[in-house]
Motif scaffolding. Sequence first.
Motif, PDB file in Angstrom:
ATOM      1  N   GLY A 101       0.824  -1.202   0.000  1.00 31.60           N
ATOM      2  CA  GLY A 101       0.000   0.000   0.000  1.00 31.60           C
ATOM      3  C   GLY A 101       0.853   1.244   0.000  1.00 31.60           C
ATOM      4  O   GLY A 101       2.071   1.188   0.169  1.00 31.60           O
ATOM      5  N   ARG A 102       0.188   2.389  -0.190  1.00 33.31           N
ATOM      6  CA  ARG A 102       0.875   3.690  -0.220  1.00 33.31           C
ATOM      7  C   ARG A 102      -0.079   4.737   0.333  1.00 33.31           C
ATOM      8  O   ARG A 102      -1.279   4.739   0.004  1.00 33.31           O
ATOM      9  N   VAL A 103       0.453   5.636   1.138  1.00 33.70           N
ATOM     10  CA  VAL A 103      -0.372   6.718   1.684  1.00 33.70           C
ATOM     11  C   VAL A 103      -0.986   7.530   0.555  1.00 33.70           C
ATOM     12  O   VAL A 103      -2.176   7.835   0.568  1.00 33.70           O
ATOM     13  N   GLY A 104      -0.187   7.878  -0.452  1.00 34.35           N
ATOM     14  CA  GLY A 104      -0.667   8.726  -1.550  1.00 34.35           C
ATOM     15  C   GLY A 104      -1.815   8.143  -2.340  1.00 34.35           C
ATOM     16  O   GLY A 104      -2.611   8.881  -2.922  1.00 34.35           O
ATOM     17  N   SER A 105      -1.946   6.820  -2.359  1.00 36.51           N
ATOM     18  CA  SER A 105      -3.048   6.197  -3.093  1.00 36.51           C
ATOM     19  C   SER A 105      -4.261   5.934  -2.194  1.00 36.51           C
ATOM     20  O   SER A 105      -5.297   5.482  -2.668  1.00 36.51           O
ATOM     21  N   GLY A 106      -4.096   6.189  -0.892  1.00 36.57           N
ATOM     22  CA  GLY A 106      -5.198   5.968   0.050  1.00 36.57           C
ATOM     23  C   GLY A 106      -5.303   4.553   0.566  1.00 36.57           C
ATOM     24  O   GLY A 106      -6.221   4.241   1.329  1.00 36.57           O
ATOM     25  N   THR A 107      -4.389   3.670   0.189  1.00 32.97           N
ATOM     26  CA  THR A 107      -4.452   2.278   0.641  1.00 32.97           C
ATOM     27  C   THR A 107      -3.690   2.050   1.943  1.00 32.97           C
ATOM     28  O   THR A 107      -3.778   0.980   2.534  1.00 32.97           O
ATOM     29  N   LEU A 108      -2.956   3.054   2.408  1.00 34.86           N
ATOM     30  CA  LEU A 108      -2.252   3.023   3.689  1.00 34.86           C
ATOM     31  C   LEU A 108      -2.584   4.308   4.424  1.00 34.86           C
ATOM     32  O   LEU A 108      -2.473   5.399   3.871  1.00 34.86           O
ATOM     33  N   ARG A 109      -3.028   4.163   5.660  1.00 32.49           N
ATOM     34  CA  ARG A 109      -3.332   5.312   6.496  1.00 32.49           C
ATOM     35  C   ARG A 109      -2.472   5.249   7.755  1.00 32.49           C
ATOM     36  O   ARG A 109      -2.346   4.186   8.358  1.00 32.49           O
ATOM     37  N   LEU A 110      -1.884   6.376   8.137  1.00 31.96           N
ATOM     38  CA  LEU A 110      -0.986   6.462   9.285  1.00 31.96           C
ATOM     39  C   LEU A 110      -1.438   7.568  10.222  1.00 31.96           C
ATOM     40  O   LEU A 110      -1.923   8.607   9.770  1.00 31.96           O
ATOM     41  N   GLU A 111      -1.225   7.358  11.521  1.00 35.50           N
ATOM     42  CA  GLU A 111      -1.455   8.409  12.506  1.00 35.50           C
ATOM     43  C   GLU A 111      -0.693   8.076  13.775  1.00 35.50           C
ATOM     44  O   GLU A 111      -0.442   6.914  14.075  1.00 35.50           O
ATOM     45  N   GLU A 112      -0.309   9.112  14.494  1.00 34.08           N
ATOM     46  CA  GLU A 112       0.279   8.926  15.812  1.00 34.08           C
ATOM     47  C   GLU A 112      -0.837   8.982  16.836  1.00 34.08           C
ATOM     48  O   GLU A 112      -1.724   9.833  16.747  1.00 34.08           O
ATOM     49  N   ASP A 113      -0.787   8.066  17.810  1.00 38.48           N
ATOM     50  CA  ASP A 113      -1.669   8.172  18.967  1.00 38.48           C
ATOM     51  C   ASP A 113      -0.791   8.008  20.206  1.00 38.48           C
ATOM     52  O   ASP A 113       0.436   8.054  20.104  1.00 38.48           O
ATOM     53  N   ASP A 114      -1.380   7.816  21.366  1.00 39.44           N
ATOM     54  CA  ASP A 114      -0.598   7.722  22.600  1.00 39.44           C
ATOM     55  C   ASP A 114       0.334   6.505  22.619  1.00 39.44           C
ATOM     56  O   ASP A 114       1.349   6.522  23.301  1.00 39.44           O
ATOM     57  N   ASN A 115       0.002   5.462  21.876  1.00 41.84           N
ATOM     58  CA  ASN A 115       0.791   4.231  21.877  1.00 41.84           C
ATOM     59  C   ASN A 115       1.933   4.262  20.860  1.00 41.84           C
ATOM     60  O   ASN A 115       2.988   3.692  21.099  1.00 41.84           O
ATOM     61  N   GLY A 116       1.709   4.867  19.704  1.00 35.97           N
ATOM     62  CA  GLY A 116       2.760   4.861  18.686  1.00 35.97           C
ATOM     63  C   GLY A 116       2.244   5.285  17.322  1.00 35.97           C
ATOM     64  O   GLY A 116       1.252   5.999  17.210  1.00 35.97           O
ATOM     65  N   LEU A 117       2.929   4.787  16.297  1.00 39.03           N
ATOM     66  CA  LEU A 117       2.554   5.069  14.914  1.00 39.03           C
ATOM     67  C   LEU A 117       1.578   3.988  14.463  1.00 39.03           C
ATOM     68  O   LEU A 117       1.954   2.856  14.193  1.00 39.03           O
ATOM     69  N   ARG A 118       0.312   4.362  14.408  1.00 40.07           N
ATOM     70  CA  ARG A 118      -0.759   3.422  14.069  1.00 40.07           C
ATOM     71  C   ARG A 118      -0.996   3.437  12.567  1.00 40.07           C
ATOM     72  O   ARG A 118      -0.879   4.478  11.921  1.00 40.07           O
ATOM     73  N   PHE A 119      -1.301   2.263  12.028  1.00 40.58           N
ATOM     74  CA  PHE A 119      -1.580   2.199  10.592  1.00 40.58           C
ATOM     75  C   PHE A 119      -2.798   1.347  10.326  1.00 40.58           C
ATOM     76  O   PHE A 119      -3.204   0.516  11.129  1.00 40.58           O
ATOM     77  N   GLU A 120      -3.395   1.579   9.161  1.00 40.86           N
ATOM     78  CA  GLU A 120      -4.449   0.748   8.608  1.00 40.86           C
ATOM     79  C   GLU A 120      -4.084   0.561   7.139  1.00 40.86           C
ATOM     80  O   GLU A 120      -3.783   1.527   6.444  1.00 40.86           O
ATOM     81  N   LEU A 121      -4.075  -0.681   6.693  1.00 39.84           N
ATOM     82  CA  LEU A 121      -3.587  -1.025   5.369  1.00 39.84           C
ATOM     83  C   LEU A 121      -4.610  -1.892   4.651  1.00 39.84           C
ATOM     84  O   LEU A 121      -5.035  -2.918   5.170  1.00 39.84           O
ATOM     85  N   ASP A 122      -5.017  -1.458   3.449  1.00 38.00           N
ATOM     86  CA  ASP A 122      -5.903  -2.258   2.604  1.00 38.00           C
ATOM     87  C   ASP A 122      -5.011  -3.167   1.756  1.00 38.00           C
ATOM     88  O   ASP A 122      -4.254  -2.677   0.911  1.00 38.00           O
ATOM     89  N   LEU A 123      -5.099  -4.467   1.980  1.00 40.44           N
ATOM     90  CA  LEU A 123      -4.242  -5.395   1.248  1.00 40.44           C
ATOM     91  C   LEU A 123      -4.645  -5.485  -0.225  1.00 40.44           C
ATOM     92  O   LEU A 123      -5.838  -5.503  -0.544  1.00 40.44           O
ATOM     93  N   PRO A 124      -3.671  -5.571  -1.109  1.00 42.31           N
ATOM     94  CA  PRO A 124      -3.980  -5.719  -2.534  1.00 42.31           C
ATOM     95  C   PRO A 124      -4.401  -7.160  -2.838  1.00 42.31           C
ATOM     96  O   PRO A 124      -4.089  -8.082  -2.071  1.00 42.31           O
ATOM     97  N   PRO A 125      -5.072  -7.386  -3.962  1.00 45.93           N
ATOM     98  CA  PRO A 125      -5.483  -8.754  -4.333  1.00 45.93           C
ATOM     99  C   PRO A 125      -4.345  -9.497  -5.034  1.00 45.93           C
ATOM    100  O   PRO A 125      -4.464  -9.912  -6.182  1.00 45.93           O
TER     101      PRO A 125
END
Length: 177
Positions: free
Chosen positions: A67-91
């Motif tokens: 995935g890539r942030v620029g394509s919207g398939t990877l999302r990143l954010e900092e929270d109290d625990n660390g660098l959190r991500f959400e990733l849409d897996l490709p087929p």
Amino acid sequence: MDLEIRSGSSLQASQGKLTGYAAVFNKPSHDLGGFREIIKPGAFKRTLADSAHVIALNNHNADQVLGRVGSGTLRLEEDDNGLRFELDLPPTSYARDLSALVERGDVAGCSFAFRVRPGGELWEERDGETIRTLTALDLGEITITASPAYPDTSVAKRNRPISQGFVDLNRLWLETV
């Protein structure tokens, strides 16, 4: 300046998605060759302000982009625990294989590649141990890996839709045991 790679995460798989932490804050890494490191909150602030270039890879393999942030398939954010991500897996076959390995618990964490920004690190001796504290990093990638450098991580299969939000990984693990 050389790109540095670190491992560590909590990770979940669900319906073609992975979520977790590519880095954790205020937790020491394993020994990285004579030193341990600690990442401070805010270390990824500048990267997150301009993160379209950040990619997710399978085990640092540039031929297996997830995935890539620029394509919207990877999302990143900092929270109290660390660098959190959400990733849409490709087929792709490697993404399906990775998802199965995460579900089985064979792949248990994340890694990340970075450059230290000028003034973004502090070296010190604590109780006979060398500690590198990271405060300002330029993130290049996050990677799903079986060899995390940070011991305070876990992995679990996600049983609910991603739209219901992130869940407490420790609570989820206890509920499934």
